[in-house]
Design a protein around this motif. Structure first.
Motif, PDB file in Angstrom:
ATOM      1  N   GLU A  67     -32.770 -38.766  40.341  1.00  0.00           N
ATOM      2  CA  GLU A  67     -33.420 -37.600  39.763  1.00  0.00           C
ATOM      3  C   GLU A  67     -34.108 -37.969  38.446  1.00  0.00           C
ATOM      4  OE1 GLU A  67     -31.212 -33.522  40.000  1.00  0.00           O
ATOM      5  OE2 GLU A  67     -30.960 -34.433  38.044  1.00  0.00           O
ATOM      6  N   THR A  68     -33.417 -38.769  37.639  1.00  0.00           N
ATOM      7  CA  THR A  68     -33.984 -39.185  36.356  1.00  0.00           C
ATOM      8  C   THR A  68     -35.249 -40.015  36.561  1.00  0.00           C
ATOM      9  OG1 THR A  68     -31.722 -39.297  35.561  1.00  0.00           O
ATOM     10  CG2 THR A  68     -33.392 -40.232  34.140  1.00  0.00           C
ATOM     11  N   ASN A  78     -37.772 -33.471  35.180  1.00  0.00           N
ATOM     12  CA  ASN A  78     -38.391 -34.674  35.738  1.00  0.00           C
ATOM     13  C   ASN A  78     -39.630 -34.288  36.527  1.00  0.00           C
ATOM     14  OD1 ASN A  78     -37.189 -33.547  37.989  1.00  0.00           O
ATOM     15  ND2 ASN A  78     -36.853 -35.524  38.931  1.00  0.00           N
ATOM     16  N   ASN A  79     -40.433 -35.271  36.808  1.00  0.00           N
ATOM     17  CA  ASN A  79     -41.641 -35.035  37.566  1.00  0.00           C
ATOM     18  C   ASN A  79     -41.373 -35.437  39.013  1.00  0.00           C
ATOM     19  OD1 ASN A  79     -44.126 -34.911  38.656  1.00  0.00           O
ATOM     20  ND2 ASN A  79     -45.051 -36.438  37.321  1.00  0.00           N
ATOM     21  N   PRO A  80     -41.126 -34.478  39.874  1.00  0.00           N
ATOM     22  CA  PRO A  80     -40.705 -34.823  41.226  1.00  0.00           C
ATOM     23  C   PRO A  80     -41.799 -35.476  42.062  1.00  0.00           C
ATOM     24  CG  PRO A  80     -40.981 -32.461  41.014  1.00  0.00           C
ATOM     25  CD  PRO A  80     -41.195 -33.040  39.663  1.00  0.00           C
ATOM     26  N   LEU A 129     -37.502 -39.185  45.125  1.00  0.00           N
ATOM     27  CA  LEU A 129     -37.076 -38.182  46.092  1.00  0.00           C
ATOM     28  C   LEU A 129     -37.061 -38.821  47.462  1.00  0.00           C
ATOM     29  CD1 LEU A 129     -39.208 -35.176  44.910  1.00  0.00           C
ATOM     30  CD2 LEU A 129     -36.758 -35.439  44.662  1.00  0.00           C
ATOM     31  N   GLY A 173     -37.170 -39.734  39.148  1.00  0.00           N
ATOM     32  CA  GLY A 173     -38.140 -38.990  39.943  1.00  0.00           C
ATOM     33  C   GLY A 173     -38.226 -39.485  41.373  1.00  0.00           C
ATOM     34  N   PHE A 185     -33.341 -31.543  30.471  1.00  0.00           N
ATOM     35  CA  PHE A 185     -34.007 -32.598  31.214  1.00  0.00           C
ATOM     36  C   PHE A 185     -34.951 -32.005  32.257  1.00  0.00           C
ATOM     37  CE2 PHE A 185     -34.096 -34.991  35.176  1.00  0.00           C
ATOM     38  CZ  PHE A 185     -34.770 -36.111  34.745  1.00  0.00           C
TER      39      PHE A 185
END
Lengths: 198, 296
Positions: A192-193, B40-42, A197, A195, B38
């Motif tokens: 998650e940190t 984040n940029n998914p 997925l 990014g 926090f």
């Protein structure tokens, strides 16, 4: 180490690698503790004494002497060693197989290792240490039914409790810790940190 | 008539200069420090190779760190740098064992998938067309899948000067801490190349010789200094530390901390990108501690 047979039941005591917890060694070799262990059906007492060999030798001799005088034969085998390079894995396995018990100092490493083996655990915080966060951890873990908190001045009570505790103890790590809240693994937090997925 | 150069030599001029410097560095700090919560940029595309910087400490911290990392995916985190303090042979040994374990796990996985392949092949004997189709599918899947990155080429263990030796006097601690800080820049900037002075030939080697993407720590004194070093790199945007979004930091408070943060935790709670605690009671400390259950 003694060979594993079906009648064996082992209690393993760890005192920590850095500063040995001599109070715990003395306490577990007290007549009351020994009697509580024998009543619980224990056949072996194994103590990791670190650098406190003299304390171990002195009290083990007295304990064995007393048992010999009162019982004629030694009902409880007392054994010890200083350190193990292999981070006590073999000992944990043996206690697990013998349906035994672990009595430990309040170091988080020993606590985690014991709970992952699903072995009943008595934690005895070292009150001589300056920071009391070990005590906090032991209290919080007892509240969640992961372990029993023991006291150097009266270890026998905790040993008596441990038999009933064996069937009541909570699973660790908890499947859902805390009610109605989302949990995550550390791997998920890392992804998650970053990014990531998937 | 323009003012002479000597007229600049006044205390008001230096005061103005000092204030400009102060304002500029404050603005820069605000820019690089993380927001309260926090985010984040998914949509960030996953890079082919990444580097993780793992700060190990004394016995307890190291022990917990490897519990945290037990599900580490070497396909995503392709290079690992383990940082140990000088004289801590135990942590270095544990890191090497952990990497051996990762290697063994991958080998086991490969063997299992090879067994699966053979099964498909034997099943395919009945209908050849179906078998070819399946084989092609598997081939495509394998090409899409990233390879596991284990073995000595994919990790390094680096030693930092110890910040404070046991029994060291408090008076000299600031000096040794500066030594630790200085010695941490080298390992942060790049892992040593596989061959001396050889330029990287694969994306994995390129990532290894770049700044870390992620810095993970759980509380030893060295961690505070490594995070400080990463902030300095971000402050001056050295090698794009800030503009390329490198050196993200995650701090995990020890499982042994139930009611209060450790000293390292209190120092780092405002400056790391993510601050994670393992007991509900500590949630929200410093305005940003996250709790996601027990992680070890």
């Amino acid at each position: 180490m003694p060979p594993l047979d079906s009648k064996m039941k082992m209690c393993f005591v760890t005192t920590g690698a850095t500063a040995p917890f001599t109070g715990l060694i003395e306490s577990v070799l007290q007549p009351a503790s020994i009697d509580a262990l024998r009543k619980g059906g224990y056949t072996h007492l194994l103590i990791q004494y670190g650098s406190a060999k003299h304390v171990m030798d002195q009290h083990a001799t007295i304990a064995l002497q007393r048992m010999k005088e009162e019982l004629g034969n030694e009902a409880l085998v007392i054994d010890g060693f200083d350190f193990d390079q292999d981070s006590l894995k073999a000992q944990f396995k043996m206690v697990q197989q013998s349906n035994g018990l672990i009595i430990s100092h309040a170091g988080s490493g020993s606590i985690l290792e014991t709970l992952r083996h699903q072995i009943p655990l008595i934690v005895v915080p070292n009150t001589e240490l300056l920071d009391n966060h070990q005590e906090d951890l032991a209290k919080a873990m007892e509240r969640s039914h992961y372990l029993i908190r023991g006291d150097v001045t009266n270890l026998a009570i905790a040993i008596q409790k441990s038999e009933k505790f064996r069937i009541q103890m909570a699973q660790f790590p908890p499947i859902t810790s805390g009610q109605h809240r989302e949990t995550k693994s550390f791997a998920a937090i890392m992804d998650e940190t970053m990014g990531f997925l998937d | 008539m323009p003012p002479t150069l000597s007229s600049l030599d006044t205390w008001t001029f230096f005061l103005a200069l000092f204030i400009i410097f102060l304002v500029a560095s404050t603005l820069r700090l605000i820019a690089i420090l993380p927001s309260r919560q926090f985010r984040n940029n998914p949509f960030r595309r996953q890079p082919a190779a990444t580097r993780v910087f793992i700060v190990l400490g004394s016995g307890g911290h190291t022990h917990e760190m490897f519990y945290l990392l037990r599900d580490l995916d070497t396909r995503k985190y392709t290079h690992r740098t383990y940082v140990v303090s000088s004289g801590d042979a135990f942590s270095a040994q544990r890191a090497a064992e952990f990497e051996k374990g990762l290697e063994g796990r991958e080998r086991e996985r490969e063997r299992e998938s090879a067994l699966g392949n053979r099964k498909i092949q034997s099943e395919a004997k009945g209908s050849i067309i179906n078998g070819v189709e399946k084989k092609r599918e598997r081939e495509a899947a394998r090409q899409n899948e990233r390879p596991p990155c284990t073995g000595p080429d994919h990790y390094n263990i680096t030693t930092l000067h110890r910040a404070r030796a046991i029994h060291q006097s408090l008076l000299t601690t600031p000096f040794t801490s500066i030594l630790t800080l200085l010695s941490s820049f080298g390992p942060l900037l790049a892992a040593p190349p596989l061959l001396p002075n050889a330029p990287p030939t694969t994306p994995y080697e390129a990532a290894a010789q770049d700044l870390p993407d992620l810095i993970i720590t759980n509380g030893p004194a060295t961690a505070v200094i490594v995070v400080l070093a990463s902030l300095i790199l971000k402050f001056f945007d050295i090698r794009g530390a800030s503009s390329r979004g490198k050196c993200r930091t995650v701090y995990v408070e020890s499982f042994a901390r139930v009611t209060s943060l450790s000293l390292s935790g209190r120092l780092l709670v405002k400056v790391v990108d993510r601050f994670v605690v393992q007991w509900a009671e500590l949630e929200g400390r410093g305005g940003r501690a996250e709790f996601w259950g027990v992680l070890v």
